[in-house]
Design a protein around this motif. Sequence first.
Motif, PDB file in Angstrom:
ATOM      1  N   GLY A 168       0.810  -1.211   0.000  1.00  0.00           N
ATOM      2  CA  GLY A 168       0.000   0.000   0.000  1.00  0.00           C
ATOM      3  C   GLY A 168       0.841   1.258   0.000  1.00  0.00           C
ATOM      4  O   GLY A 168       1.974   1.260   0.479  1.00  0.00           O
ATOM      5  N   TYR A 169       0.288   2.313  -0.553  1.00  0.00           N
ATOM      6  CA  TYR A 169       1.043   3.566  -0.643  1.00  0.00           C
ATOM      7  C   TYR A 169       0.999   4.329   0.681  1.00  0.00           C
ATOM      8  O   TYR A 169       0.098   4.152   1.497  1.00  0.00           O
ATOM      9  CB  TYR A 169       0.537   4.422  -1.793  1.00  0.00           C
ATOM     10  N   SER A 170       1.998   5.182   0.889  1.00  0.00           N
ATOM     11  CA  SER A 170       2.178   5.830   2.193  1.00  0.00           C
ATOM     12  C   SER A 170       1.011   6.722   2.578  1.00  0.00           C
ATOM     13  O   SER A 170       0.682   6.859   3.763  1.00  0.00           O
ATOM     14  CB  SER A 170       3.483   6.639   2.194  1.00  0.00           C
ATOM     15  N   TRP A 171       0.363   7.347   1.597  1.00  0.00           N
ATOM     16  CA  TRP A 171      -0.751   8.240   1.903  1.00  0.00           C
ATOM     17  C   TRP A 171      -2.009   7.462   2.277  1.00  0.00           C
ATOM     18  O   TRP A 171      -3.010   8.056   2.671  1.00  0.00           O
ATOM     19  CB  TRP A 171      -1.043   9.141   0.709  1.00  0.00           C
ATOM     20  N   GLY A 172      -1.977   6.140   2.138  1.00  0.00           N
ATOM     21  CA  GLY A 172      -3.177   5.361   2.365  1.00  0.00           C
ATOM     22  C   GLY A 172      -3.368   4.873   3.779  1.00  0.00           C
ATOM     23  O   GLY A 172      -4.346   4.189   4.077  1.00  0.00           O
ATOM     24  N   ALA A 173      -2.451   5.206   4.674  1.00  0.00           N
ATOM     25  CA  ALA A 173      -2.520   4.680   6.047  1.00  0.00           C
ATOM     26  C   ALA A 173      -3.847   4.993   6.726  1.00  0.00           C
ATOM     27  O   ALA A 173      -4.371   4.180   7.491  1.00  0.00           O
ATOM     28  CB  ALA A 173      -1.358   5.228   6.864  1.00  0.00           C
ATOM     29  N   LYS A 174      -4.408   6.179   6.452  1.00  0.00           N
ATOM     30  CA  LYS A 174      -5.655   6.591   7.099  1.00  0.00           C
ATOM     31  C   LYS A 174      -6.863   6.419   6.169  1.00  0.00           C
ATOM     32  O   LYS A 174      -7.960   6.873   6.483  1.00  0.00           O
ATOM     33  CB  LYS A 174      -5.552   8.053   7.539  1.00  0.00           C
ATOM     34  N   SER A 175      -6.643   5.761   5.035  1.00  0.00           N
ATOM     35  CA  SER A 175      -7.711   5.607   4.053  1.00  0.00           C
ATOM     36  C   SER A 175      -8.388   4.250   4.192  1.00  0.00           C
ATOM     37  O   SER A 175      -7.841   3.333   4.813  1.00  0.00           O
ATOM     38  CB  SER A 175      -7.125   5.736   2.635  1.00  0.00           C
ATOM     39  N   PRO A 176      -9.581   4.108   3.615  1.00  0.00           N
ATOM     40  CA  PRO A 176     -10.225   2.792   3.609  1.00  0.00           C
ATOM     41  C   PRO A 176      -9.311   1.738   2.993  1.00  0.00           C
ATOM     42  O   PRO A 176      -8.608   2.015   2.023  1.00  0.00           O
ATOM     43  CB  PRO A 176     -11.471   3.025   2.745  1.00  0.00           C
ATOM     44  N   GLY A 178      -5.288   1.821   1.764  1.00  0.00           N
ATOM     45  CA  GLY A 178      -4.688   2.101   0.469  1.00  0.00           C
ATOM     46  C   GLY A 178      -4.128   0.886  -0.232  1.00  0.00           C
ATOM     47  O   GLY A 178      -3.360   1.018  -1.186  1.00  0.00           O
ATOM     48  N   ILE A 179      -4.486  -0.309   0.234  1.00  0.00           N
ATOM     49  CA  ILE A 179      -3.970  -1.538  -0.371  1.00  0.00           C
ATOM     50  C   ILE A 179      -4.979  -2.059  -1.397  1.00  0.00           C
ATOM     51  O   ILE A 179      -6.148  -2.296  -1.075  1.00  0.00           O
ATOM     52  CB  ILE A 179      -3.716  -2.614   0.706  1.00  0.00           C
ATOM     53  N   ASN A 180      -4.518  -2.211  -2.641  1.00  0.00           N
ATOM     54  CA  ASN A 180      -5.358  -2.727  -3.726  1.00  0.00           C
ATOM     55  C   ASN A 180      -6.628  -1.891  -3.910  1.00  0.00           C
ATOM     56  O   ASN A 180      -7.739  -2.420  -3.976  1.00  0.00           O
ATOM     57  CB  ASN A 180      -5.720  -4.193  -3.481  1.00  0.00           C
ATOM     58  N   THR A 181      -6.430  -0.582  -3.969  1.00  0.00           N
ATOM     59  CA  THR A 181      -7.521   0.332  -4.305  1.00  0.00           C
ATOM     60  C   THR A 181      -7.133   1.099  -5.561  1.00  0.00           C
ATOM     61  O   THR A 181      -5.980   1.054  -6.002  1.00  0.00           O
ATOM     62  CB  THR A 181      -7.795   1.338  -3.171  1.00  0.00           C
ATOM     63  N   VAL A 182      -8.119   1.790  -6.142  1.00  0.00           N
ATOM     64  CA  VAL A 182      -7.834   2.577  -7.348  1.00  0.00           C
ATOM     65  C   VAL A 182      -6.745   3.603  -7.064  1.00  0.00           C
ATOM     66  O   VAL A 182      -5.746   3.703  -7.786  1.00  0.00           O
ATOM     67  CB  VAL A 182      -9.118   3.274  -7.848  1.00  0.00           C
ATOM     68  N   GLU A 183      -6.926   4.392  -5.991  1.00  0.00           N
ATOM     69  CA  GLU A 183      -5.944   5.421  -5.651  1.00  0.00           C
ATOM     70  C   GLU A 183      -4.625   4.812  -5.198  1.00  0.00           C
ATOM     71  O   GLU A 183      -3.549   5.342  -5.507  1.00  0.00           O
ATOM     72  CB  GLU A 183      -6.498   6.339  -4.563  1.00  0.00           C
ATOM     73  N   GLY A 184      -4.698   3.697  -4.475  1.00  0.00           N
ATOM     74  CA  GLY A 184      -3.488   3.047  -3.997  1.00  0.00           C
ATOM     75  C   GLY A 184      -2.697   2.364  -5.081  1.00  0.00           C
ATOM     76  O   GLY A 184      -1.582   1.883  -4.837  1.00  0.00           O
ATOM     77  N   THR A 185      -3.258   2.335  -6.288  1.00  0.00           N
ATOM     78  CA  THR A 185      -2.572   1.715  -7.420  1.00  0.00           C
ATOM     79  C   THR A 185      -2.173   2.728  -8.487  1.00  0.00           C
ATOM     80  O   THR A 185      -1.077   2.641  -9.044  1.00  0.00           O
ATOM     81  CB  THR A 185      -3.481   0.633  -8.061  1.00  0.00           C
ATOM     82  N   ALA A 186      -3.060   3.703  -8.765  1.00  0.00           N
ATOM     83  CA  ALA A 186      -2.867   4.550  -9.942  1.00  0.00           C
ATOM     84  C   ALA A 186      -2.591   6.021  -9.654  1.00  0.00           C
ATOM     85  O   ALA A 186      -2.322   6.775 -10.592  1.00  0.00           O
ATOM     86  CB  ALA A 186      -4.093   4.440 -10.849  1.00  0.00           C
ATOM     87  N   SER A 187      -2.650   6.465  -8.401  1.00  0.00           N
ATOM     88  CA  SER A 187      -2.319   7.873  -8.124  1.00  0.00           C
ATOM     89  C   SER A 187      -0.822   8.095  -8.328  1.00  0.00           C
ATOM     90  O   SER A 187      -0.030   7.138  -8.361  1.00  0.00           O
ATOM     91  CB  SER A 187      -2.711   8.240  -6.694  1.00  0.00           C
ATOM     92  N   SER A 188      -0.415   9.341  -8.459  1.00  0.00           N
ATOM     93  CA  SER A 188       1.002   9.633  -8.699  1.00  0.00           C
ATOM     94  C   SER A 188       1.879   9.172  -7.550  1.00  0.00           C
ATOM     95  O   SER A 188       2.995   8.668  -7.762  1.00  0.00           O
ATOM     96  CB  SER A 188       1.199  11.135  -8.942  1.00  0.00           C
TER      97      SER A 188
END
Length: 253
Positions: A213-221, A224-234
Amino acid sequence: YQYSILTTMASLPLLAAVEGGGTSFVLTIAELQPSTSTNASSGDEVVIPHTRFKIIQKTSVSTTTPEETLLNSARFFSSHCPDRGYDSLGICTFGPVGVNPSKDDYGKILPGSPKKDWRNVDILSPILDACSGKNKETPCYKVDTDVNAPAMAEFEYRTKVLNENITSIAYITVGTGIGVGLVINSLPVHGMMHPEGGHVPIAPLVSDENFNGYSWGAKSPYKGINTVEGTASSVALTERLGSSSSSDNRDAL
């Protein structure tokens, strides 16, 4: 706006606009022209094609702490504010943000924001105060998300300028995050909050077997692992590139 034109004969209505992003806040002041302008832009003034808006001032401030960012934004509008104040204020910002004018959280970043420092921050009040007149005349104002606002702008352009017979549109933005704005039956969709497209779970890619998962995803649903944003955001793309050991996977990214 027609009322403002009639009651401010000596000057054109002034509009203040804020685009609040995770990297910067873009601040704009525009005049509302009496009719759609056909004049070319000149100098620092920019005429927005097919509209009555002429941009007369524009700047951006870095998104740092809420206090510093909002203070710098308020100072910009105060420095150009006429005695009567601005005639209207529009704010679009990263979410989730309160968009129901009848609720106390209108114009505030909601508690579920992944941006921890911005949770419950009132974005509207300090900027609205900076845009008010000397006698505290408050401009009309509107707050929406940074995806619903451009979705509505695109819808207006297609229906009013291009004369397309449509009643709905979807607007997707891909950057440090991924957002979705929807216009349905000619109105922006809000519901309980607003459309969420970035934190939708997706099937993992083979090359992401070891990506946690991406670092910005820690507080996300889903963290941030295997999500649209966790895969394709910059941010995710950069971190996935760094974690990939295969040259083929690196080339693909």
